[in-house]
Design a protein around this motif. Sequence first.
Motif, short mmCIF file in Angstrom:
data_model
loop_
_atom_site.label_atom_id
_atom_site.label_comp_id
_atom_site.label_asym_id
_atom_site.label_seq_id
_atom_site.Cartn_x
_atom_site.Cartn_y
_atom_site.Cartn_z
N ASP A 47 0.86 -1.19 0.00
CA ASP A 47 0.00 0.00 0.00
C ASP A 47 0.89 1.24 0.00
OD1 ASP A 47 -2.37 -1.47 0.15
OD2 ASP A 47 -2.31 -1.54 2.33
N TYR A 48 0.58 2.19 -0.87
CA TYR A 48 1.39 3.41 -0.93
C TYR A 48 0.64 4.55 -0.25
CZ TYR A 48 4.67 1.04 -3.94
OH TYR A 48 5.60 0.16 -4.40
N ILE A 49 1.33 5.17 0.72
CA ILE A 49 0.74 6.23 1.52
C ILE A 49 1.62 7.47 1.40
CG2 ILE A 49 0.03 6.93 3.85
CD1 ILE A 49 -0.03 3.83 4.46
N GLU A 50 0.99 8.60 1.10
CA GLU A 50 1.75 9.84 0.98
C GLU A 50 2.23 10.28 2.36
OE1 GLU A 50 1.13 13.40 -1.96
OE2 GLU A 50 0.04 13.88 -0.10
N GLN A 51 3.53 10.56 2.46
CA GLN A 51 4.11 10.97 3.74
C GLN A 51 4.95 12.22 3.56
OE1 GLN A 51 6.31 7.78 5.56
NE2 GLN A 51 4.54 6.39 5.65
N ASP A 52 5.05 13.00 4.63
CA ASP A 52 5.94 14.16 4.65
C ASP A 52 7.34 13.67 5.00
OD1 ASP A 52 4.09 16.26 4.11
OD2 ASP A 52 3.30 16.01 6.14
N SER A 53 8.29 13.97 4.15
CA SER A 53 9.67 13.55 4.40
C SER A 53 10.61 14.67 3.94
CB SER A 53 9.95 12.24 3.66
OG SER A 53 11.24 11.76 3.99
N PHE A 54 11.82 14.26 3.56
CA PHE A 54 12.82 15.23 3.13
C PHE A 54 13.61 14.70 1.94
CE2 PHE A 54 12.17 15.83 7.67
CZ PHE A 54 11.91 17.19 7.75
N LEU A 55 14.18 15.62 1.19
CA LEU A 55 15.20 15.30 0.20
C LEU A 55 16.52 15.77 0.77
CD1 LEU A 55 13.98 16.16 -3.43
CD2 LEU A 55 14.89 13.99 -2.64
N TRP A 56 17.41 14.82 1.02
CA TRP A 56 18.73 15.17 1.53
C TRP A 56 19.68 15.33 0.33
CZ3 TRP A 56 15.52 11.85 4.24
CH2 TRP A 56 15.26 12.17 5.57
N LEU A 77 26.74 17.54 3.74
CA LEU A 77 25.28 17.70 3.57
C LEU A 77 25.01 19.12 3.10
CD1 LEU A 77 22.65 16.09 3.92
CD2 LEU A 77 22.44 17.11 6.19
N GLU A 78 24.66 19.24 1.84
CA GLU A 78 24.49 20.57 1.23
C GLU A 78 23.16 21.21 1.61
OE1 GLU A 78 23.66 21.50 -3.21
OE2 GLU A 78 25.85 21.48 -3.01
N ASN A 79 22.12 20.39 1.66
CA ASN A 79 20.79 20.95 1.87
C ASN A 79 19.80 19.87 2.31
OD1 ASN A 79 18.73 22.79 1.87
ND2 ASN A 79 18.98 23.41 -0.28
N ILE A 80 18.77 20.29 3.03
CA ILE A 80 17.65 19.40 3.37
C ILE A 80 16.37 20.13 3.00
CG2 ILE A 80 16.45 18.09 5.16
CD1 ILE A 80 19.01 18.14 6.82
N LYS A 81 15.57 19.52 2.10
CA LYS A 81 14.35 20.17 1.65
C LYS A 81 13.14 19.29 1.98
CE LYS A 81 16.35 22.74 -2.23
NZ LYS A 81 16.33 22.95 -3.71
#
Length: 872
Positions: free
Chosen positions: A189-198, A330-334
Motif C-alpha cells: 500500500d502506498y501512503i503519501e508521507q511528509d519527508s525530506f530530500l537530503w 550535507l548541502e541541503n535538506i528540503k
Amino acid sequence: MLSKTYQPQDFENRIYEEWQNKNYFTAVIDKNKKPFTIVIPPPNITGQLHMGHALNNSIQDVIIRFKRMQGFSALYLPGTDHASIATEVKIVEQMAKEGLTKADVGREEFLQRAWKWKEKYGGRIIEQLKRLGCSCDWSRLAFTMDEKCSKAVKHVFVKLYNKGLIYQGDRIINWCPSCKTALSDAEVDYIEQDSFLWHIKYPLKDGSGFITVATTRPETMLGDTAVAVNPNDKRYASFIGKTLILPLINREIPVIADEYVDMQFGTGAVKITPAHDPNDFEVGARHNLKVIRVMDDGGIMNENATKYDGLDRFEARKKIVQDLKNQNLLENIKPHKHNVGSCYRCGETVEPIVSKQWFVKMQPLAKPAIDAVKDKKTVFIPKRFEKIYFNWMENIKDWCISRQLWWGHRIPAYYCTACGKMIVSESDIVKCPDCQGDVYQDKDVLDTWFSSALWPFSTLGYPDKTDDLNYFYPTNILVTAYDIIFFWVARMIFSGIEHMKELPFKDVLITGLVRDELGRKMSKSLGNGIDPLEIIEKYGADTLRFSLLIGTSPGSDMRFSYEKIEGCRNFNNKLWNAARFVIINAEGQSLPDIFNADKNSADKWILNKLNQLVVDVVNNMEKYELGLAAAKIYDFVWNYFCDWYIELTKPVLYGDDFEKKNSTLSVLVYVLDKIVKLLHPFIPFITEEIFGNLFACGGSIMVEKYPVYNPKFDYPQDSEDMDIIIETIRAIRNLRSEMNVPPSKRILVNILPAGDKQIFEKGALYIQKLANASDVILVNNDDENKDNITVVLPNCKIIIASKELIDKEKELIRLGKELKLAQSELMRAKGKLQSQGFLSKAPKELVEAEKQKVEKYSLLTEQLSKSIESIK
C-alpha cells in the motif's frame, strides 16, 4: 398460521436447518438444465463477518437464488482462504503468550499448531454466512490448502516452471522487515508521507570538486556503487567516466550515463544502489555494477554498513545525516512529500531489497488477459472499473510468488545435498533421481494469491477432468470489491486462460464499500464498525440483507444507517401483516382457479400492475441491477398491494356476494404468492415462512419458479381506469386532511366526469368506502355554488359542499384562536428584534432564530386570515 407479530428470531434458524436437511443448496449435474455457477470470494480463516462480507455475499445469494428459481442448476460454491501472512501472525501471537517463538517449536510443530487453529477458528465465518442466509452448497466446501486445491497448486507450479514461466532469480523485491517475507507489488500500500530530500555531496577522487545527489533514503547510500547522470545533461557531460569517493565509506564509485535519470528531479544526479531500489537494480545490470546489500531481513544494518552495523535502518538514517553534517557533506535538506510503500498486512514500511526469490513471468500471461477484457469476453460491471484492471495489467512486472513463511503451500522444489541438482516435482521427492542423494524441499511457501488465482477451477477438481469441472466451469459471475481487482480478479483471468483455455467468468460485478452514516470508511481506529451479527440478532437476517441491497447500484459505496434498518424492518412487518390478512381470509375457502375467477376492476388493476412489475424486475435482475429491482418490489408491495389493493378488496370481502368474495381472494392469494417469490432472493426467510403458511404443500419457495410475465393478465384499460379512481380517492383524502375533517365524518361527494362516465359508475363503491363518503353522486354540470369546494383533476371535477367538510361556526372559532396565538407570537418576536439590549447581548444564533420566527408567524397569520375570510 403466521404468528401475530413478525419475530424473525422465531423461524430463521429453523428454516435454514430445514433447507440444509432437504439438500436444497446442493447443486446437481443435470444435462437437461443449464448450469449457473458462482464461486465465493474465499474469506480468510482469520476473518469474521463484517459489513463488506454481508453486502458481497448477500448480492451473490440474491443472484444464485434468482437463477435457481429460474430453473438453472445453480452452484454457489463456498470456501475459505488459508491467508498465509494473516494466519501466521495469529499463530506467532498465540505462541508469544506462551513465551515461544517459531525457532523454539520448529516448522512441524508450528504447522500442527496452525492446523489446530484453523480447525478451531477457521469455520467461524462459515457459520456466520449461514446466519446471513447464504444458500451455499456446503457439500462442496473448499479450502485453499485442502487436498484438492493443493494438488492443483503443485500441478500449476510445475507446469509453469516447465514452460519457463516460473523462474528463480536474484531480483529487487518488496520486503516487509516485520513479517520477514517478500511481498508482491499488489501487497504494498502506498501512503503519501511528509519527508525530506537530503542533498549530499559526493567528492571527486581527483579533488576537483563534487557532485550533489538528492535522496529520500540516506541510509541506503552505504550500498551505492555509482552515481548516474543523463547523457543529454550538459551540466554533467565532463563528469561522465570520472571517479567519486563515496562519503562515510570512502569507496570509489564511477559516474555513469543512463537515460533513466530525470534531469528535472533533484540535482539531476542520482545515487545508484542496485541492492535497494528496483530502478537502480536495472541500471546496475546494464552497467555491470556490484550489488551491495547493507541491511538484513529485519531492517537492521549489516556488516557492509561498516560502523553502522547493528543499527535499525531509521536510527542509521539519523546517524548518517548527522555524520554528513559533521563532515560538511550535507548541502541541503528540503521538505518533500512522496509515496512510501507499506505492508498491506502489518503497515510496516516496505524495504526494496535484492533477494533470491521465485517469480512468474507475467508478460506472456498478461496479454491474452488484457485482450479478453478489451474484446468484452469478460465484462466489468460497472465498466469504469476496467481502467483499474488495464492500468495494472498493462504495467505489470514479474510476480514474486515466494514467501518466507511456514504456513502455506510449500514450493515443490527439491535440492540434492550431494550433487546440487534442483528438482521441481508434483509428487514428494525423497531421493535425488540422478545420484540417489538426500534431498530437502525449498523452505519458502507460495504467495496466498497463487492458490486463490486457481479458485474457479481448483475447487471443481482441476487438474483432474471431473464431472463438476466439465459441467460447472466456467463460472458465470464473480462478485467482488474493487480493492482486489489486481490482487485476485486479474490473476484468475490469466490463470483461467492459461490452464483451462477458457475465461473463468463472463461478468465481474464490482461492489462498493459500506460506509457509516457520515460517509466514513468503517475501521477499528474510528470505532465506527457495525457487527452484522448484532443486526441479525436484533432485526433478523432479512432486514440486514434488504437494507444493504435496496437502492444500491454496482460499484457505488453505500451508507449504513439504523434509519434504513428500521425502514426495512417496517417493510417486512407490513408484508407480514398483509400476508396474515390474506391467509386468515382465505383459510378454509374453496377458491376458484385464478384464470376462471370473476375479476373486478381492482383485481384486474393489481394483476396488470403485477405483470408490469415482473417484467421490470426480471429485466433488472438479469442486468444485476439488484438495488433497482428491490426498490421496485418494495414500492409495489407497500403502495399498490398493501396501501391500495388490500383496502380495495375490503368492500368485496366484507360484502354478501360469496362468489365475488372468493374470486377476489383467489387474486389476493395469487398476487401474494408472486410477491413472496419476487422477494425471495432478497429476503429468503420471511418469504419461506409466508409461503409455507400460504400453501401447506411441504415444499420450499426456493425451488419454486420465479415469476414470469403472463399475457392473460394484461388489462391496460382496466388498470388505467382504476388509476383514475385511485387518483380521485387520493384527492378527496388530501382535501379532508387540509380541511381537518375528522376521519369518522362521512361526506357527500359529487363528481363531474370529464370523459367516460362509466369509469366512475364502476368505481363509485371504491370511492365511497375509501374516501369515507356518505354517497357518491355523478353530476352532469357544476352549479358553481360559492359554498362548494371543488378539486379539478384531469379526468373529473370533485364537488363537495363546504358544510359537508366543516361546521362553519366551530371552524371560525378554531381558526380565530389559532390566529390570535400566531399574532401573539409574531408580536413577541418583533418586540425582541426591536430591543437594542437584546440585539447587542444575544448570541448570533438566538437573533437569527427570532428572525425565523417573525417569518414563520407572519406567513401563518396571513394563511389563517385567508382561511377565515374564505369561510365567511
